[in-house]
Write an enzyme that holds these catalytic residues in place. Structure first.
Site, PDB file in Angstrom:
ATOM      1  N   CYS A   1       0.838  -1.218   0.000  1.00 53.05           N
ATOM      2  CA  CYS A   1       0.000   0.000   0.000  1.00 53.05           C
ATOM      3  C   CYS A   1       0.865   1.257   0.000  1.00 53.05           C
ATOM      4  O   CYS A   1       0.894   2.009  -0.968  1.00 53.05           O
ATOM      5  CB  CYS A   1      -0.891   0.036   1.238  1.00 53.05           C
ATOM      6  SG  CYS A   1      -1.943  -1.375   1.425  1.00 53.05           S
TER       7      CYS A   1
HETATM    8  N1  SAJ Z   1       6.693   2.418   8.574  1.00 54.75           N
HETATM    9  C1  SAJ Z   1       7.738   3.182   9.058  1.00 54.75           C
HETATM   10  N2  SAJ Z   1       7.470   4.114  10.015  1.00 54.75           N
HETATM   11  C2  SAJ Z   1       6.200   4.302  10.501  1.00 54.75           C
HETATM   12  C3  SAJ Z   1       5.145   3.506   9.998  1.00 54.75           C
HETATM   13  C4  SAJ Z   1       5.409   2.567   9.039  1.00 54.75           C
HETATM   14  O1  SAJ Z   1       8.892   3.037   8.633  1.00 54.75           O
HETATM   15  O2  SAJ Z   1       6.023   5.150  11.379  1.00 54.75           O
HETATM   16  C5  SAJ Z   1       6.970   1.444   7.524  1.00 54.75           C
HETATM   17  C6  SAJ Z   1       6.653   0.031   7.938  1.00 54.75           C
HETATM   18  O3  SAJ Z   1       7.775  -0.576   8.531  1.00 54.75           O
HETATM   19  C7  SAJ Z   1       6.304  -0.624   6.604  1.00 54.75           C
HETATM   20  C8  SAJ Z   1       5.694   0.510   5.799  1.00 54.75           C
HETATM   21  O4  SAJ Z   1       6.111   1.717   6.435  1.00 54.75           O
HETATM   22  O5  SAJ Z   1       7.469  -1.077   5.960  1.00 54.75           O
HETATM   23  C9  SAJ Z   1       4.171   0.471   5.758  1.00 54.75           C
HETATM   24  O6  SAJ Z   1       3.745   0.318   7.081  1.00 54.75           O
HETATM   25  P1  SAJ Z   1       2.200   0.593   7.541  1.00 54.75           P
HETATM   26  O7  SAJ Z   1       2.191   0.611   9.021  1.00 54.75           O
HETATM   27  O8  SAJ Z   1       1.661   1.752   6.829  1.00 54.75           O
HETATM   28  O9  SAJ Z   1       1.460  -0.742   7.156  1.00 54.75           O
HETATM   29  P2  SAJ Z   1       0.726  -1.189   5.848  1.00 54.75           P
HETATM   30  O10 SAJ Z   1       1.578  -1.081   4.641  1.00 54.75           O
HETATM   31  O11 SAJ Z   1       0.154  -2.508   6.176  1.00 54.75           O
HETATM   32  O12 SAJ Z   1      -0.431  -0.096   5.685  1.00 54.75           O
HETATM   33  C10 SAJ Z   1      -1.757  -0.453   5.949  1.00 54.75           C
HETATM   34  C11 SAJ Z   1      -2.584   0.563   5.207  1.00 54.75           C
HETATM   35  N3  SAJ Z   1      -3.948   0.118   5.136  1.00 54.75           N
HETATM   36  C12 SAJ Z   1      -4.649   0.304   3.985  1.00 54.75           C
HETATM   37  O13 SAJ Z   1      -4.172   0.814   3.001  1.00 54.75           O
HETATM   38  C13 SAJ Z   1      -6.040  -0.171   3.983  1.00 54.75           C
HETATM   39  C14 SAJ Z   1      -2.525   1.915   5.887  1.00 54.75           C
HETATM   40  O14 SAJ Z   1      -3.526   2.790   5.336  1.00 54.75           O
HETATM   41  C15 SAJ Z   1      -2.793   1.766   7.363  1.00 54.75           C
HETATM   42  O15 SAJ Z   1      -2.725   3.060   7.970  1.00 54.75           O
HETATM   43  C16 SAJ Z   1      -1.716   0.866   7.946  1.00 54.75           C
HETATM   44  O16 SAJ Z   1      -1.952  -0.436   7.358  1.00 54.75           O
HETATM   45  C17 SAJ Z   1      -1.825   0.768   9.461  1.00 54.75           C
HETATM   46  O17 SAJ Z   1      -2.171   1.809  10.069  1.00 54.75           O
HETATM   47  O18 SAJ Z   1      -1.502  -0.291   9.980  1.00 54.75           O
END
Ligand code: SAJ
Length: 442
Positions: free
Chosen positions: A275
């Site tokens: 995403c």
């Molecule tokens: N990450 C960081 N720092 C942060 C947060 C995330 O480096 O502060 C990295 C994570 O390690 C990962 C990537 O970013 O590699 C994405 O992480 P994510 O927490 O955004 O997780 P995702 O990719 O599973 O995003 C999903 C998304 N859901 C949908 O699109 C429906 C996102 O919108 C959600 O906000 C997120 O999950 C969530 O909050 O868990």
């Protein structure tokens, strides 16, 4: 009664027959939610293995319990097939197919186009179609409207109804699931939005209706672009703090002590998942056709994409201070998944870090309790997760924490390692973790 009124009545009394195209981590939970709401649901997917499992009442998606599928199949309220011709008998169709990027970085619309081409064969009056796949603004009106409606002589808003509703599934999350996560809905016309909202309101708790499909498409891109840009900001902050000799983790925790006007993000080795690194590029790609350069997205993407290289440069410095060249050193990478405690490796920065270490001549191993083996799609190398973690920790010249899985015993890792590069500040929880001389952090 008009076609619209008849369809709304069928949807409200749950007599409408529902089809979900694409039974992955979005489509299968959605199918179960509609089935449990009382609709008859037909799942359609070209993957024979998925269909065989569902026909037996078995789930292959961790967030969907097999008991839930089994119960619906036994009640005759859910069936699954690879045969798209069942669509001729459907009243309501939701399209939940992947929208990845091509290697060129452009949107890969092939899954939407193939689902649309199949559905177009079976379109008839009295249908409502909702696209859930994250995509660039304009997709619903520019691609689906002509192919499904105009080419079939159907007038949207009168003969049939078309809307966009972005998926908001976060795999593994238990507090917010398909049924209790508000669902944005935007129609091609007002009547389209009304019908699609009436449909989804019969199954999910809250539908947040917007005026157009474009507004719904754009809202999803804002959600994930917001995240990507803020992660890029803290990643750049990590680089700046290192130059300044300031602990970025301490700085972020201090800023997060502000109870309003701040939202905490943490730096890391790069952006993974299907995403966050991808969705914003659908928007910047679309804006190019308006000769508009989405600078925030481009800059954040550049910073995030460079983080694996930055991590490897920090590791080289750390080894150098210990009198060791990276070339020939043993490097153990902890974590291949793109985020903690899951088994998804898509776009994981681990793969980039491992690839760079290998390029520079390090002897690389990895460990991930959720991912037994990995391969690099473009570079072609393959690796198995090491079997004896502590043995590998002891033998490594550097242990690199890329994914901070909860199952790791960080105290033991610190005790047995020679040098740790911690890109997630995972060792903060270990008794001796804070400021341990063996540990360097992003
Ligand atoms: N990450 C960081 N720092 C942060 C947060 C995330 O480096 O502060 C990295 C994570 O390690 C990962 C990537 O970013 O590699 C994405 O992480 P994510 O927490 O955004 O997780 P995702 O990719 O599973 O995003 C999903 C998304 N859901 C949908 O699109 C429906 C996102 O919108 C959600 O906000 C997120 O999950 C969530 O909050 O868990």
């Amino acid at each position: 009664m008009s076609i619209k009124e008849t369809l709304i009545e069928k949807l409200k009394n749950k007599n409408a027959r529902i089809a979900i195209l694409g039974l992955g981590y979005v489509g299968l939970p959605l199918a179960v939610v509609f089935g449990e709401a009382g609709f008859h649901v037909t799942g359609v997917d070209p993957d024979k293995r998925k269909i065989a499992a569902l026909v037996e009442g078995r789930s292959y998606i961790p967030d969907v319990k097999t008991e839930a599928v089994e119960k619906l199949v036994k009640a005759g309220r859910f069936n699954a097939t690879t045969d798209f011709s069942v669509l001729k008998d459907m009243d309501a169709v939701s399209i939940c197919v992947p929208t990845p990027l091509r290697q060129t970085g452009d949107p890969d619309m092939s899954f939407i186009i193939s689902a649309m081409d199949e559905l177009a064969k079976y379109m008839h009056k009295g249908m409502v179609v909702v696209l859930e796949s994250t995509t660039y603004p304009g997709t619903t009106r520019e691609l689906l409207l002509p192919k499904l409606g105009v080419d079939n002589g159907l007038k949207a808003g009168e003969d049939w109804f078309l809307a966009f509703s972005p998926e908001r599934v976060d795999p593994g999350r238990e507090d917010f699931t398909t049924i209790n996560t508000p669902k944005v809905m935007g129609g091609i016309t007002e009547a389209c939005g009304e019908v699609a909202t009436a449909w989804y309101e019969g199954a999910v708790n809250i539908v947040h209706q917007v005026s157009t499909a474009e507004a719904a498409e754009m809202s999803k891109l804002l959600e994930n672009t917001f995240r990507m840009i803020n992660i890029g900001l803290v990643n750049e902050l990590a680089i700046m703090c290192e130059r300044l000799g300031v602990d970025v983790w301490e700085v972020i925790d201090a800023a997060a002590s502000k109870p309003f006007g701040f939202m905490k993000f943490t730096p890391g080795p790069g952006l993974g998942g299907h995403c966050i690194p991808i969705d914003p590029l659908y928007l910047s790609w679309k804006m190019k056709s308006f000769n508009y350069n989405a600078r925030f997205i481009e800059l954040a993407s550049e910073i995030n994409t460079n983080m694996p290289r930055y991590v490897v440069s920090r590791i080289m410095e750390g080894l150098n201070e210990r009198g060791k060249p990276l070339k020939g050193s043993k490097a153990l990478v902890l974590g291949a998944a793109y985020k903690p405690d899951i088994d998804d490796v898509r776009e994981s920065p681990s793969l980039d870090v491992i690839g760079l270490l290998r390029q520079k001549g390090a002897l690389v191993e990895y460990h991930d309790p959720y991912i037994p083996n990995i391969h690099h799609e473009y570079d072609g190398w393959k690796m198995d997760s090491v079997k004896d973690l502590m043995k590998a920790v002891k033998e490594a010249d550097v242990v690199i924490i890329i994914t901070n899985h909860k199952v790791y015993d960080y105290e033991a890792i610190i005790e047995n390692a020679k040098f740790i590069f911690d890109s997630r500040n995972a060792t903060r929880f270990a008794k001796s973790g804070k400021n341990h001389e063996k540990v360097e952090r992003l």
